[in-house]
Design an enzyme around this catalytic site. Structure first.
Site, mmCIF file in Angstrom:
data_model
loop_
_atom_site.group_PDB
_atom_site.id
_atom_site.type_symbol
_atom_site.label_atom_id
_atom_site.label_comp_id
_atom_site.label_asym_id
_atom_site.label_seq_id
_atom_site.Cartn_x
_atom_site.Cartn_y
_atom_site.Cartn_z
ATOM 1 N N SER A 45 0.837 -1.201 0.000
ATOM 2 C CA SER A 45 0.000 0.000 0.000
ATOM 3 C C SER A 45 0.868 1.245 0.000
ATOM 4 O O SER A 45 1.849 1.335 0.745
ATOM 5 C CB SER A 45 -0.910 0.024 1.235
ATOM 6 O OG SER A 45 -1.596 1.256 1.328
ATOM 7 N N SER B 101 0.943 1.948 -6.482
ATOM 8 C CA SER B 101 0.210 3.225 -6.363
ATOM 9 C C SER B 101 1.138 4.415 -6.149
ATOM 10 O O SER B 101 0.844 5.307 -5.345
ATOM 11 C CB SER B 101 -0.824 3.137 -5.229
ATOM 12 O OG SER B 101 -1.761 2.118 -5.468
ATOM 13 N N ASP C 39 -7.911 1.350 -8.089
ATOM 14 C CA ASP C 39 -9.323 1.683 -7.885
ATOM 15 C C ASP C 39 -10.107 1.789 -9.188
ATOM 16 O O ASP C 39 -11.346 1.797 -9.175
ATOM 17 C CB ASP C 39 -9.455 2.999 -7.110
ATOM 18 C CG ASP C 39 -9.108 2.843 -5.637
ATOM 19 O OD1 ASP C 39 -9.030 1.689 -5.165
ATOM 20 O OD2 ASP C 39 -8.909 3.870 -4.960
ATOM 21 N N LYS D 230 -8.302 -4.925 -0.418
ATOM 22 C CA LYS D 230 -9.164 -3.756 -0.263
ATOM 23 C C LYS D 230 -10.329 -4.085 0.682
ATOM 24 O O LYS D 230 -10.251 -5.009 1.475
ATOM 25 C CB LYS D 230 -9.667 -3.304 -1.629
ATOM 26 C CG LYS D 230 -8.565 -2.891 -2.590
ATOM 27 C CD LYS D 230 -7.948 -1.557 -2.201
ATOM 28 C CE LYS D 230 -6.962 -1.057 -3.246
ATOM 29 N NZ LYS D 230 -6.408 0.275 -2.899
#
Length: 416
Positions: free
Chosen positions: A149, A177, A293, A320
Protein backbone atom coordinates in the site's frame (compact mmCIF):
# COMPACT_ATOMS: atom_id res chain seq x y z
CA UNK A 1 -33.15 -3.46 1.55
CA UNK A 2 -31.81 -4.33 -1.93
CA UNK A 3 -31.81 -2.10 -5.00
CA UNK A 4 -33.07 -3.15 -8.44
CA UNK A 5 -31.46 -1.32 -11.36
CA UNK A 6 -32.63 -1.39 -14.96
CA UNK A 7 -32.37 0.77 -18.08
CA UNK A 8 -35.18 2.94 -19.34
CA UNK A 9 -35.76 3.48 -23.07
CA UNK A 10 -33.94 6.81 -23.16
CA UNK A 11 -31.11 7.72 -20.83
CA UNK A 12 -30.63 11.45 -20.38
CA UNK A 13 -28.09 13.04 -22.73
CA UNK A 14 -26.23 15.25 -22.26
CA UNK A 15 -25.95 14.47 -18.57
CA UNK A 16 -24.21 16.82 -16.13
CA UNK A 17 -22.52 15.25 -13.11
CA UNK A 18 -21.10 16.95 -10.03
CA UNK A 19 -18.79 14.38 -8.47
CA UNK A 20 -18.06 14.12 -4.74
CA UNK A 21 -14.91 15.86 -3.57
CA UNK A 22 -11.84 13.64 -3.72
CA UNK A 23 -11.52 11.74 -0.45
CA UNK A 24 -7.85 11.07 -1.23
CA UNK A 25 -7.20 14.80 -1.16
CA UNK A 26 -9.62 15.49 1.70
CA UNK A 27 -8.11 12.87 4.01
CA UNK A 28 -4.59 14.20 3.45
CA UNK A 29 -5.75 17.78 3.95
CA UNK A 30 -7.43 16.81 7.24
CA UNK A 31 -4.27 15.15 8.57
CA UNK A 32 -2.05 18.07 7.57
CA UNK A 33 -4.45 20.58 9.07
CA UNK A 34 -4.61 18.62 12.33
CA UNK A 35 -0.83 18.28 12.63
CA UNK A 36 -0.37 22.01 11.97
CA UNK A 37 -2.93 23.01 14.59
CA UNK A 38 -4.74 25.12 12.01
CA UNK A 39 -8.45 25.85 12.22
CA UNK A 40 -8.67 26.79 8.55
CA UNK A 41 -11.99 25.53 7.09
CA UNK A 42 -12.00 22.77 4.49
CA UNK A 43 -14.45 21.73 1.81
CA UNK A 44 -14.64 18.08 2.77
CA UNK A 45 -15.53 14.98 0.82
CA UNK A 46 -19.02 13.70 1.59
CA UNK A 47 -17.60 10.20 1.98
CA UNK A 48 -18.05 8.19 5.16
CA UNK A 49 -14.28 7.63 5.31
CA UNK A 50 -13.67 11.36 5.62
CA UNK A 51 -16.29 11.75 8.35
CA UNK A 52 -14.69 8.90 10.32
CA UNK A 53 -11.24 10.50 10.09
CA UNK A 54 -12.54 13.89 11.22
CA UNK A 55 -14.39 12.36 14.16
CA UNK A 56 -11.38 10.34 15.33
CA UNK A 57 -9.04 13.32 15.19
CA UNK A 58 -11.54 15.50 17.03
CA UNK A 59 -11.82 12.88 19.78
CA UNK A 60 -8.08 12.82 20.55
CA UNK A 61 -8.04 15.80 22.95
CA UNK A 62 -11.07 14.56 24.92
CA UNK A 63 -10.15 10.90 25.33
CA UNK A 64 -9.93 9.94 29.03
CA UNK A 65 -7.47 7.23 30.04
CA UNK A 66 -6.76 4.85 27.17
CA UNK A 67 -8.19 6.16 23.92
CA UNK A 68 -10.03 3.70 21.68
CA UNK A 69 -10.28 4.67 18.03
CA UNK A 70 -12.38 2.68 15.57
CA UNK A 71 -11.48 3.29 11.92
CA UNK A 72 -14.31 0.92 10.87
CA UNK A 73 -13.60 -0.29 7.30
CA UNK A 74 -11.52 2.73 6.25
CA UNK A 75 -8.01 1.58 5.36
CA UNK A 76 -6.72 5.09 4.68
CA UNK A 77 -8.04 6.26 8.04
CA UNK A 78 -6.44 3.35 9.92
CA UNK A 79 -3.02 3.87 8.36
CA UNK A 80 -2.98 7.65 8.74
CA UNK A 81 -4.24 7.41 12.34
CA UNK A 82 -1.55 4.84 13.22
CA UNK A 83 1.17 7.34 12.33
CA UNK A 84 -0.57 10.25 14.07
CA UNK A 85 -1.16 8.28 17.27
CA UNK A 86 2.45 7.08 17.30
CA UNK A 87 3.54 10.70 17.91
CA UNK A 88 0.59 11.59 20.20
CA UNK A 89 1.35 11.15 23.94
CA UNK A 90 -0.86 8.61 25.72
CA UNK A 91 -2.09 5.05 25.26
CA UNK A 92 -4.24 4.36 22.23
CA UNK A 93 -6.06 1.34 20.83
CA UNK A 94 -6.65 1.51 17.07
CA UNK A 95 -9.12 -1.00 15.69
CA UNK A 96 -11.68 -1.54 12.91
CA UNK A 97 -14.19 -3.92 11.35
CA UNK A 98 -13.63 -7.65 10.90
CA UNK A 99 -12.37 -7.01 7.37
CA UNK A 100 -9.99 -4.33 8.63
CA UNK A 101 -8.54 -6.77 11.18
CA UNK A 102 -7.52 -8.95 8.22
CA UNK A 103 -5.75 -6.22 6.27
CA UNK A 104 -1.97 -6.15 6.85
CA UNK A 105 -0.38 -3.24 8.71
CA UNK A 106 3.07 -4.71 9.43
CA UNK A 107 5.13 -2.61 6.96
CA UNK A 108 3.94 0.63 8.56
CA UNK A 109 4.34 -0.67 12.12
CA UNK A 110 7.86 -1.92 11.36
CA UNK A 111 8.82 1.45 9.91
CA UNK A 112 7.39 3.40 12.85
CA UNK A 113 9.01 1.09 15.41
CA UNK A 114 12.39 1.58 13.71
CA UNK A 115 11.90 5.26 14.58
CA UNK A 116 11.33 4.42 18.26
CA UNK A 117 7.53 4.12 18.13
CA UNK A 118 5.96 1.85 20.78
CA UNK A 119 3.37 -0.28 18.99
CA UNK A 120 2.12 -3.76 19.84
CA UNK A 121 -0.32 -6.12 18.11
CA UNK A 122 -3.31 -7.02 20.28
CA UNK A 123 -4.28 -10.13 18.30
CA UNK A 124 -2.64 -11.52 15.17
CA UNK A 125 0.95 -10.46 14.47
CA UNK A 126 1.11 -8.04 11.55
CA UNK A 127 -2.58 -7.10 11.68
CA UNK A 128 -4.90 -4.75 13.59
CA UNK A 129 -5.90 -3.99 16.28
CA UNK A 130 -2.92 -2.05 17.60
CA UNK A 131 -1.92 -0.82 21.04
CA UNK A 132 0.06 2.39 20.56
CA UNK A 133 1.98 4.24 23.27
CA UNK A 134 2.53 7.63 21.68
CA UNK A 135 5.89 9.30 22.19
CA UNK A 136 8.61 11.31 20.46
CA UNK A 137 10.11 9.54 17.48
CA UNK A 138 13.84 9.52 16.82
CA UNK A 139 15.98 8.75 13.81
CA UNK A 140 15.69 10.17 10.33
CA UNK A 141 16.02 7.17 8.00
CA UNK A 142 13.58 4.32 7.52
CA UNK A 143 13.07 1.41 5.16
CA UNK A 144 9.50 0.68 4.08
CA UNK A 145 8.00 -2.30 2.25
CA UNK A 146 5.98 -0.42 -0.39
CA UNK A 147 4.57 -3.47 -2.16
CA UNK A 148 1.23 -3.58 -0.30
CA UNK A 149 0.00 0.00 0.00
CA UNK A 150 1.17 3.51 -0.81
CA UNK A 151 -0.74 4.76 2.24
CA UNK A 152 2.03 3.47 4.53
CA UNK A 153 4.42 5.87 2.83
CA UNK A 154 1.95 8.76 2.81
CA UNK A 155 1.33 8.32 6.54
CA UNK A 156 5.07 8.58 7.25
CA UNK A 157 5.50 11.54 4.90
CA UNK A 158 2.85 13.64 6.62
CA UNK A 159 4.27 13.25 10.14
CA UNK A 160 7.87 13.69 8.91
CA UNK A 161 8.09 17.55 8.98
CA UNK A 162 7.41 17.42 12.73
CA UNK A 163 10.33 15.05 13.39
CA UNK A 164 13.54 16.66 14.63
CA UNK A 165 15.57 15.71 11.56
CA UNK A 166 12.81 15.14 9.05
CA UNK A 167 12.76 11.75 7.37
CA UNK A 168 14.30 9.81 4.49
CA UNK A 169 12.13 6.89 3.40
CA UNK A 170 13.61 4.10 1.27
CA UNK A 171 10.86 2.24 -0.58
CA UNK A 172 11.49 -1.50 -0.85
CA UNK A 173 9.89 -4.08 -3.13
CA UNK A 174 7.65 -3.37 -6.10
CA UNK A 175 6.17 0.03 -5.33
CA UNK A 176 2.40 0.15 -5.80
CA UNK A 177 0.21 3.22 -6.36
CA UNK A 178 3.17 5.59 -6.78
CA UNK A 179 0.84 8.38 -8.03
CA UNK A 180 -0.68 8.50 -4.54
CA UNK A 181 2.73 9.11 -2.98
CA UNK A 182 3.24 11.88 -5.52
CA UNK A 183 -0.19 13.27 -4.61
CA UNK A 184 0.87 13.45 -0.95
CA UNK A 185 4.11 15.18 -1.94
CA UNK A 186 2.25 17.71 -4.11
CA UNK A 187 -0.21 18.58 -1.34
CA UNK A 188 2.65 18.96 1.14
CA UNK A 189 4.47 21.25 -1.31
CA UNK A 190 1.34 23.40 -1.46
CA UNK A 191 1.60 23.86 2.31
CA UNK A 192 5.21 25.01 1.97
CA UNK A 193 6.79 21.73 3.07
CA UNK A 194 10.02 20.49 1.50
CA UNK A 195 9.47 17.03 -0.03
CA UNK A 196 11.37 15.25 -2.79
CA UNK A 197 10.72 11.90 -4.46
CA UNK A 198 13.61 10.51 -6.49
CA UNK A 199 13.38 6.93 -7.70
CA UNK A 200 12.65 4.89 -4.54
CA UNK A 201 13.79 7.55 -2.04
CA UNK A 202 11.42 10.05 -0.42
CA UNK A 203 13.08 12.91 1.49
CA UNK A 204 11.08 15.17 3.80
CA UNK A 205 12.88 18.09 5.44
CA UNK A 206 12.13 19.07 9.04
CA UNK A 207 10.14 22.22 9.50
CA UNK A 208 6.99 23.78 10.85
CA UNK A 209 3.77 21.94 10.10
CA UNK A 210 2.03 24.73 8.24
CA UNK A 211 -1.39 24.58 6.62
CA UNK A 212 -2.45 27.56 4.58
CA UNK A 213 -3.60 26.31 1.20
CA UNK A 214 -6.65 24.03 1.45
CA UNK A 215 -7.84 22.58 -1.85
CA UNK A 216 -10.76 20.43 -2.96
CA UNK A 217 -11.79 19.07 -6.34
CA UNK A 218 -13.96 16.37 -7.86
CA UNK A 219 -12.91 12.76 -7.40
CA UNK A 220 -11.37 11.14 -10.49
CA UNK A 221 -11.79 7.63 -9.03
CA UNK A 222 -15.55 8.16 -8.80
CA UNK A 223 -15.61 9.42 -12.38
CA UNK A 224 -14.57 5.93 -13.55
CA UNK A 225 -18.12 4.63 -13.13
CA UNK A 226 -19.48 7.31 -15.44
CA UNK A 227 -16.77 6.52 -17.97
CA UNK A 228 -17.97 2.92 -17.70
CA UNK A 229 -21.55 4.04 -18.32
CA UNK A 230 -20.40 5.92 -21.41
CA UNK A 231 -18.57 2.81 -22.65
CA UNK A 232 -21.68 0.64 -22.25
CA UNK A 233 -24.25 3.10 -23.62
CA UNK A 234 -22.94 4.55 -26.91
CA UNK A 235 -23.91 8.07 -27.90
CA UNK A 236 -24.66 9.36 -24.42
CA UNK A 237 -22.71 12.51 -23.56
CA UNK A 238 -21.65 13.05 -19.94
CA UNK A 239 -20.34 16.39 -18.66
CA UNK A 240 -18.32 16.64 -15.45
CA UNK A 241 -18.60 20.03 -13.79
CA UNK A 242 -15.96 19.81 -11.06
CA UNK A 243 -12.98 17.85 -12.32
CA UNK A 244 -9.61 19.58 -12.45
CA UNK A 245 -7.77 19.34 -15.76
CA UNK A 246 -4.44 19.76 -13.95
CA UNK A 247 -5.34 17.51 -11.03
CA UNK A 248 -2.62 15.88 -8.93
CA UNK A 249 -4.86 12.81 -8.56
CA UNK A 250 -3.27 9.74 -10.14
CA UNK A 251 -6.59 8.31 -11.32
CA UNK A 252 -6.78 11.09 -13.88
CA UNK A 253 -5.14 8.43 -16.08
CA UNK A 254 -8.63 7.06 -16.75
CA UNK A 255 -8.83 9.54 -19.66
CA UNK A 256 -6.32 7.38 -21.55
CA UNK A 257 -7.43 4.11 -19.99
CA UNK A 258 -10.95 4.31 -21.42
CA UNK A 259 -9.92 5.45 -24.91
CA UNK A 260 -9.50 1.87 -26.21
CA UNK A 261 -13.10 1.25 -25.12
CA UNK A 262 -14.23 4.04 -27.45
CA UNK A 263 -14.73 6.76 -24.83
CA UNK A 264 -13.38 10.08 -26.07
CA UNK A 265 -12.89 13.06 -23.74
CA UNK A 266 -12.59 16.78 -24.44
CA UNK A 267 -12.25 19.84 -22.19
CA UNK A 268 -14.68 22.66 -22.91
CA UNK A 269 -14.81 25.77 -20.71
CA UNK A 270 -13.20 23.90 -17.79
CA UNK A 271 -15.80 21.11 -18.02
CA UNK A 272 -14.88 17.58 -19.13
CA UNK A 273 -17.13 16.09 -21.84
CA UNK A 274 -17.05 12.37 -22.61
CA UNK A 275 -18.92 10.28 -25.18
CA UNK A 276 -18.42 6.93 -26.88
CA UNK A 277 -17.54 7.64 -30.51
CA UNK A 278 -16.38 4.25 -31.79
CA UNK A 279 -16.90 0.60 -30.93
CA UNK A 280 -13.53 0.15 -29.27
CA UNK A 281 -11.05 -2.72 -29.28
CA UNK A 282 -11.90 -6.40 -29.28
CA UNK A 283 -9.23 -7.13 -26.67
CA UNK A 284 -8.20 -4.83 -23.81
CA UNK A 285 -4.98 -4.94 -21.78
CA UNK A 286 -3.82 -2.74 -18.91
CA UNK A 287 -1.70 -2.78 -15.76
CA UNK A 288 -3.37 -1.39 -12.62
CA UNK A 289 -0.34 -1.26 -10.31
CA UNK A 290 -0.60 2.55 -10.15
CA UNK A 291 -4.41 2.85 -10.33
CA UNK A 292 -6.09 -0.18 -8.68
CA UNK A 293 -9.32 1.68 -7.88
CA UNK A 294 -10.09 1.97 -11.62
CA UNK A 295 -10.12 -1.78 -12.25
CA UNK A 296 -13.72 -2.56 -11.14
CA UNK A 297 -15.26 -0.12 -13.63
CA UNK A 298 -12.91 -1.27 -16.42
CA UNK A 299 -13.54 -4.98 -15.78
CA UNK A 300 -17.34 -4.62 -15.80
CA UNK A 301 -17.20 -2.35 -18.86
CA UNK A 302 -15.15 -4.91 -20.81
CA UNK A 303 -17.52 -7.71 -19.80
CA UNK A 304 -20.58 -5.67 -20.76
CA UNK A 305 -19.02 -4.85 -24.13
CA UNK A 306 -18.39 -8.55 -24.71
CA UNK A 307 -14.65 -8.20 -25.27
CA UNK A 308 -11.71 -10.17 -23.88
CA UNK A 309 -9.34 -8.53 -21.42
CA UNK A 310 -6.08 -9.09 -19.59
CA UNK A 311 -5.98 -6.96 -16.43
CA UNK A 312 -2.66 -7.07 -14.55
CA UNK A 313 -1.11 -5.34 -11.53
CA UNK A 314 -3.91 -6.66 -9.33
CA UNK A 315 -2.12 -7.72 -6.13
CA UNK A 316 -3.33 -4.83 -3.95
CA UNK A 317 -6.93 -5.35 -5.07
CA UNK A 318 -7.05 -8.50 -2.95
CA UNK A 319 -6.44 -6.38 0.17
CA UNK A 320 -9.16 -3.76 -0.26
CA UNK A 321 -12.60 -3.57 1.42
CA UNK A 322 -13.08 -6.95 -0.23
CA UNK A 323 -10.89 -9.20 -2.33
CA UNK A 324 -11.99 -7.25 -5.38
CA UNK A 325 -10.56 -9.69 -7.90
CA UNK A 326 -12.51 -12.57 -6.36
CA UNK A 327 -15.64 -10.40 -6.01
CA UNK A 328 -15.56 -9.33 -9.66
CA UNK A 329 -15.00 -12.89 -10.90
CA UNK A 330 -17.72 -14.32 -8.67
CA UNK A 331 -20.37 -11.87 -9.84
CA UNK A 332 -19.40 -11.90 -13.53
CA UNK A 333 -19.37 -15.71 -13.68
CA UNK A 334 -22.77 -15.94 -11.98
CA UNK A 335 -24.09 -13.45 -14.56
CA UNK A 336 -22.94 -15.77 -17.34
CA UNK A 337 -19.71 -14.00 -18.28
CA UNK A 338 -16.33 -15.75 -18.24
CA UNK A 339 -13.85 -14.33 -15.71
CA UNK A 340 -10.69 -16.13 -14.61
CA UNK A 341 -8.96 -15.26 -11.35
CA UNK A 342 -5.25 -15.91 -11.85
CA UNK A 343 -2.57 -15.00 -9.33
CA UNK A 344 -1.23 -12.04 -11.30
CA UNK A 345 -4.02 -11.42 -13.80
CA UNK A 346 -7.77 -11.08 -14.07
CA UNK A 347 -8.69 -12.50 -17.45
CA UNK A 348 -12.01 -11.97 -19.25
CA UNK A 349 -13.08 -14.14 -22.17
CA UNK A 350 -15.90 -13.35 -24.60
CA UNK A 351 -18.94 -15.59 -24.24
CA UNK A 352 -21.01 -16.82 -27.16
CA UNK A 353 -24.75 -17.33 -26.61
CA UNK A 354 -24.53 -16.12 -23.01
CA UNK A 355 -27.41 -17.26 -20.83
CA UNK A 356 -29.68 -14.40 -19.76
CA UNK A 357 -29.34 -14.20 -16.01
CA UNK A 358 -30.95 -10.85 -15.41
CA UNK A 359 -32.42 -10.13 -11.99
CA UNK A 360 -29.50 -11.94 -10.40
CA UNK A 361 -28.53 -10.52 -7.03
CA UNK A 362 -25.05 -8.97 -7.07
CA UNK A 363 -23.01 -9.63 -3.95
CA UNK A 364 -21.18 -6.38 -3.28
CA UNK A 365 -19.09 -8.07 -0.56
CA UNK A 366 -19.50 -4.90 1.51
CA UNK A 367 -17.45 -3.00 -1.09
CA UNK A 368 -18.54 0.37 -2.51
CA UNK A 369 -16.61 0.00 -5.76
CA UNK A 370 -18.05 -3.44 -6.49
CA UNK A 371 -21.60 -2.14 -6.00
CA UNK A 372 -21.08 0.87 -8.26
CA UNK A 373 -19.26 -1.08 -10.97
CA UNK A 374 -21.95 -3.73 -11.33
CA UNK A 375 -24.70 -1.11 -11.30
CA UNK A 376 -23.40 -0.12 -14.74
CA UNK A 377 -24.82 -3.31 -16.22
CA UNK A 378 -28.28 -2.15 -15.17
CA UNK A 379 -28.00 0.68 -17.69
CA UNK A 380 -27.36 -1.83 -20.48
CA UNK A 381 -30.66 -3.57 -21.16
CA UNK A 382 -30.53 -5.94 -18.20
CA UNK A 383 -31.83 -5.85 -14.65
CA UNK A 384 -29.32 -5.93 -11.82
CA UNK A 385 -30.03 -6.17 -8.11
CA UNK A 386 -27.45 -4.89 -5.62
CA UNK A 387 -27.65 -6.67 -2.27
CA UNK A 388 -26.27 -3.85 -0.09
CA UNK A 389 -26.65 -0.50 -1.90
CA UNK A 390 -25.76 1.45 1.25
CA UNK A 391 -22.06 0.60 0.87
CA UNK A 392 -21.63 3.51 -1.58
CA UNK A 393 -21.75 5.86 1.44
CA UNK A 394 -18.06 5.07 1.87
CA UNK A 395 -16.98 7.19 -1.10
CA UNK A 396 -19.96 8.41 -3.20
CA UNK A 397 -23.14 8.87 -1.12
CA UNK A 398 -25.08 10.49 -3.98
CA UNK A 399 -24.29 7.77 -6.53
CA UNK A 400 -27.76 6.23 -6.68
CA UNK A 401 -29.39 9.66 -6.86
CA UNK A 402 -27.08 10.66 -9.71
CA UNK A 403 -27.71 7.37 -11.53
CA UNK A 404 -31.46 7.91 -11.26
CA UNK A 405 -31.07 11.45 -12.60
CA UNK A 406 -29.26 9.93 -15.58
CA UNK A 407 -32.46 8.07 -16.44
CA UNK A 408 -31.68 4.67 -14.93
CA UNK A 409 -34.65 3.08 -13.16
CA UNK A 410 -34.08 2.29 -9.49
CA UNK A 411 -36.44 0.42 -7.19
CA UNK A 412 -35.95 -0.64 -3.59
CA UNK A 413 -37.03 -4.22 -2.99
CA UNK A 414 -37.14 -6.53 0.04
CA UNK A 415 -36.33 -9.77 -1.80
CA UNK A 416 -37.00 -11.62 -5.05
Amino acid sequence: MMLQISAQPLLKSPLSVVLPFSKSIANRMIIMRYLSGSALPLKLSESNDTHILEQLLQSIPVQQGMGIYNAEDAGTVFRFMAAVLAITPGKHVLTGTTRMLNRPIKPLVDALCSLNANINYLKKQGYPPLLIQGRKLTGYQVKLDASLSSQFGSALMMIAPGLENGLVIELLGKVVSMPYLKLTATLMHMQGQDVEIKDNIISVAPGSLSFNHPISEGDWSSASFWFGLAALVPGKEIIFENLNQDSPQGDRCLLKLFEPLGVISTWQSKHLHIIKKHSGVSHFEADFTDCPDLLPAIAVSCAGMGISASLKGISTLRLKESDRVAAICDNLNRLGFKAINNEHELKLLPVQNKTDRSKLIINAFGDHRIAMAFALLGAQNRTIIIDTPGVVEKSYPQFWQHLEQAGVFLKEIQSL
